[in-house]
Design a protein around this motif. Structure first.
Motif, mmCIF file in Angstrom:
data_model
loop_
_atom_site.group_PDB
_atom_site.id
_atom_site.type_symbol
_atom_site.label_atom_id
_atom_site.label_comp_id
_atom_site.label_asym_id
_atom_site.label_seq_id
_atom_site.Cartn_x
_atom_site.Cartn_y
_atom_site.Cartn_z
ATOM 1 N N PRO A 136 0.825 -1.213 0.000
ATOM 2 C CA PRO A 136 0.000 0.000 0.000
ATOM 3 C C PRO A 136 0.855 1.257 0.000
ATOM 4 O O PRO A 136 1.954 1.280 0.555
ATOM 5 C CB PRO A 136 -0.797 -0.115 1.302
ATOM 6 N N ASN A 137 0.351 2.286 -0.651
ATOM 7 C CA ASN A 137 1.032 3.567 -0.611
ATOM 8 C C ASN A 137 0.966 4.145 0.801
ATOM 9 O O ASN A 137 -0.015 3.936 1.522
ATOM 10 C CB ASN A 137 0.381 4.554 -1.592
ATOM 11 N N PRO A 138 1.975 4.894 1.201
ATOM 12 C CA PRO A 138 1.989 5.455 2.561
ATOM 13 C C PRO A 138 1.107 6.687 2.670
ATOM 14 O O PRO A 138 0.568 7.206 1.682
ATOM 15 C CB PRO A 138 3.464 5.805 2.765
ATOM 16 N N LEU A 139 0.999 7.186 3.872
ATOM 17 C CA LEU A 139 0.239 8.395 4.150
ATOM 18 C C LEU A 139 0.926 9.638 3.613
ATOM 19 O O LEU A 139 0.270 10.593 3.198
ATOM 20 C CB LEU A 139 0.035 8.511 5.667
ATOM 21 N N GLY A 140 2.237 9.632 3.611
ATOM 22 C CA GLY A 140 2.995 10.819 3.213
ATOM 23 C C GLY A 140 2.640 11.309 1.827
ATOM 24 O O GLY A 140 2.542 10.538 0.878
ATOM 25 N N VAL A 182 6.741 11.630 8.320
ATOM 26 C CA VAL A 182 7.541 11.592 9.547
ATOM 27 C C VAL A 182 6.615 11.199 10.702
ATOM 28 O O VAL A 182 5.577 11.821 10.916
ATOM 29 C CB VAL A 182 8.192 12.957 9.808
ATOM 30 N N GLY A 183 6.973 10.153 11.403
ATOM 31 C CA GLY A 183 6.157 9.689 12.509
ATOM 32 C C GLY A 183 5.111 8.652 12.126
ATOM 33 O O GLY A 183 4.449 8.086 13.010
ATOM 34 N N GLU A 184 4.957 8.379 10.833
ATOM 35 C CA GLU A 184 3.937 7.407 10.390
ATOM 36 C C GLU A 184 4.240 6.006 10.906
ATOM 37 O O GLU A 184 3.353 5.296 11.396
ATOM 38 C CB GLU A 184 3.857 7.409 8.860
ATOM 39 N N ARG A 185 5.486 5.597 10.821
ATOM 40 C CA ARG A 185 5.848 4.253 11.295
ATOM 41 C C ARG A 185 5.678 4.151 12.806
ATOM 42 O O ARG A 185 5.222 3.132 13.326
ATOM 43 C CB ARG A 185 7.282 3.923 10.899
ATOM 44 N N ALA A 186 6.025 5.203 13.521
ATOM 45 C CA ALA A 186 5.919 5.170 14.980
ATOM 46 C C ALA A 186 4.466 5.059 15.431
ATOM 47 O O ALA A 186 4.179 4.526 16.508
ATOM 48 C CB ALA A 186 6.567 6.417 15.580
ATOM 49 N N ALA A 187 3.544 5.540 14.593
ATOM 50 C CA ALA A 187 2.125 5.493 14.937
ATOM 51 C C ALA A 187 1.418 4.317 14.281
ATOM 52 O O ALA A 187 0.193 4.315 14.166
ATOM 53 C CB ALA A 187 1.461 6.802 14.511
ATOM 54 N N GLU A 199 2.108 12.826 18.194
ATOM 55 C CA GLU A 199 1.154 12.777 19.294
ATOM 56 C C GLU A 199 1.054 14.138 19.967
ATOM 57 O O GLU A 199 2.057 14.851 20.102
ATOM 58 C CB GLU A 199 1.591 11.737 20.333
ATOM 59 N N ASP A 200 -0.170 14.471 20.378
ATOM 60 C CA ASP A 200 -0.319 15.683 21.169
ATOM 61 C C ASP A 200 -0.152 15.338 22.651
ATOM 62 O O ASP A 200 0.199 14.197 23.009
ATOM 63 C CB ASP A 200 -1.675 16.341 20.897
ATOM 64 N N GLY A 201 -0.418 16.274 23.513
ATOM 65 C CA GLY A 201 -0.209 16.040 24.938
ATOM 66 C C GLY A 201 -1.123 14.999 25.545
ATOM 67 O O GLY A 201 -0.825 14.436 26.601
ATOM 68 N N ASP A 202 -2.239 14.690 24.846
ATOM 69 C CA ASP A 202 -3.184 13.690 25.340
ATOM 70 C C ASP A 202 -2.992 12.330 24.688
ATOM 71 O O ASP A 202 -3.804 11.427 24.868
ATOM 72 C CB ASP A 202 -4.614 14.176 25.095
#
Length: 444
Positions: free
Chosen positions: A156-160, A167-172, A277-280
């Motif tokens: 699948p194509n990525p979000l980017g 940036v951060g897609e893999r971490a999430a 990620e935000d503070g929550d």
């Protein structure tokens, strides 16, 4: 060399059809499937109904083979789900082919025997070798030809928005999905109910998801959808009643109704650059222009697919630098110009590669172009197998008439296919074939 098998990679609709044609030509097919059942990729979107009726989803040679085994054809005017397609057609077809289909056999490489891609000497007289990984280990199979019908489902194509992971897609990754969720499944329904979901993509898979999530929001207050479009909204809902695939037109109408009913908030011109990620602990997506989404709980990325060419690195391919499709085919399928109904029927001539005996068929042959119909793949298989068998006249003959969409005819009529990059109204499922359609809102 003619005693060697014709290796077909992938036991999906086009791969099994190719095998049926090979067998009918008096040659020996060998289908290598990485999964453990026929239509493994199709089964992953088993909950989604197709745009095309049964009459347009079965291959003629496959039907002739199945008839020898007492197969009863489904109602030709019925619209099957992915599960129906796999259970009622693909699985019986694999059974009919018998030991000619091997499951759990992942192709990891194809080459000319004893020659890497640089070596010319003796290349024309050597057969192809197919390297396969199984649970028992690795093996090498010698073949007279290789038909790659492995599809694009696994890539699948990525979000980017630049074609690379944001940036951060893999971490999430635990909160990012790349398929249309099955909201009939309790686990999936519980995951999304009462959450805020960002959907990226403008093709028919995205519309399918919008309709499904709108139905979820009706039953589960607090469910919200943020729809991210890389361009504008003009044309994304399709041709409606003008579409000659009525189920596809109806999908666009239902998606438009869901948006008008207030279940969907749309952000246009949004090309994702980063996820954080935000503070929550919720996710915020940022565009290349610096715009941000409100915090979301889940992200569903439906931006199309691309071919995995890594295991073809030692054979000589000639692919379009933009679409990653065979160069002779690419102008015929450019989504900025064509829909699936305006693509001229094609076959071995357009699919042939500099490496003799190697052919890409099915979704793999379309590279990054999303406008594909099952009937197109079946015609490709027929023509390619005829060429392998030496029947040039049959290989060059056209035996296919595609339904026109009634709404496409050139660039600019649609805001973009599944990956938001240009025209193309047939880019429906991003699910291996373009015939996907969602259930009506509120009626699962």
């Amino acid at each position: 060399m003619n005693e060697l098998p014709v290796v077909v990679v992938g036991a999906g609709p086009v791969g099994l059809a190719a095998a049926a044609h090979v067998l009918e030509r008096g040659l020996q097919p060998l289908v290598l499937e990485a999964g453990f059942e026929a239509g493994a990729a199709v089964r992953e979107w088993n909950h989604v109904r197709l745009f095309s009726p049964w009459a347009e989803l079965v291959d003629p040679a496959a039907v002739r083979l199945l008839a020898q085994h007492g197969w009863q054809a489904p109602d030709p005017v019925r619209y099957p789900t992915g599960s129906d397609w796999a259970r009622e057609y693909l699985q019986p077809l694999a059974v009919a082919l018998g030991e000619r289909v091997r499951f759990g056999a992942r192709v990891v490489g194809v080459a000319r025997r004893g020659r890497d891609r640089v070596v010319d000497t003796g290349r024309g007289s050597e057969p192809l070798t197919v390297h396969v990984a199984t649970v028992e280990g690795e093996e090498r199979i010698t073949a007279q030809a290789v038909i790659d019908a492995s599809g694009t489902w696994g890539s699948p194509n990525p979000l980017g928005g630049d074609g690379l992971p944001a940036v951060g897609e893999r971490a999430a990754s635990d909160r990012v999905a790349y398929r249309v969720p099955d909201l009939n499944a309790p686990q999936q329904r519980d995951r999304y109910a009462g959450t805020r979901i960002a959907i990226a993509g403008s093709g028919h898979s995205a519309l399918t998801a919008l309709v499904a999530f709108a139905g979820l929001a009706e039953k589960h207050p607090g469910t919200e959808v943020v729809w991210l479009l890389r361009r504008g909204t003009a044309g994304v809902f399709g041709g409606g009643e003008a579409d000659q695939l009525p189920a596809r037109g109806a999908l666009g109408q239902r998606a438009a109704q869901a948006a008008e009913a207030g279940y969907v908030r749309t952000m246009t011109g949004f090309r994702t650059a980063a996820v954080h990620e935000d503070g929550d602990g919720r996710l915020v997506l940022t565009s290349f222009e610096g715009h941000k989404t409100e915090p979301v709980d889940e992200v569903v990325v439906l931006t199309g697919f691309r071919p995995d060419l890594s295991w073809l690195s030692e054979v000589r391919l000639e692919l379009d630098p933009v679409l990653q499709a065979p160069t002779a085919l690419a102008p015929l399928i450019d989504p900025n110009v064509h829909s699936c109904g305006t693509v001229y029927p094609h076959g071995a001539k357009e699919l042939a590669q500099p490496e003799s005996g190697v052919f890409l068929v099915g979704m793999k042959s379309y590279g990054r172009a999303p406008t594909f119909l099952a009937m197109t793949g079946y015609e490709q298989a027929r023509s390619v197998v005829a060429a392998i068998a030496g029947d040039t006249e049959a290989a060059e003959r056209v035996e296919l008439t595609l339904p026109e969409t009634g709404v496409c005819g050139g660039a600019g009529l649609f805001d973009g296919p599944d990956d938001d990059q240009g025209g193309g109204c047939c880019s429906a499922p991003q699910q291996q074939f373009v015939e996907l359609v969602a259930p009506p809102v509120g009626k699962r």
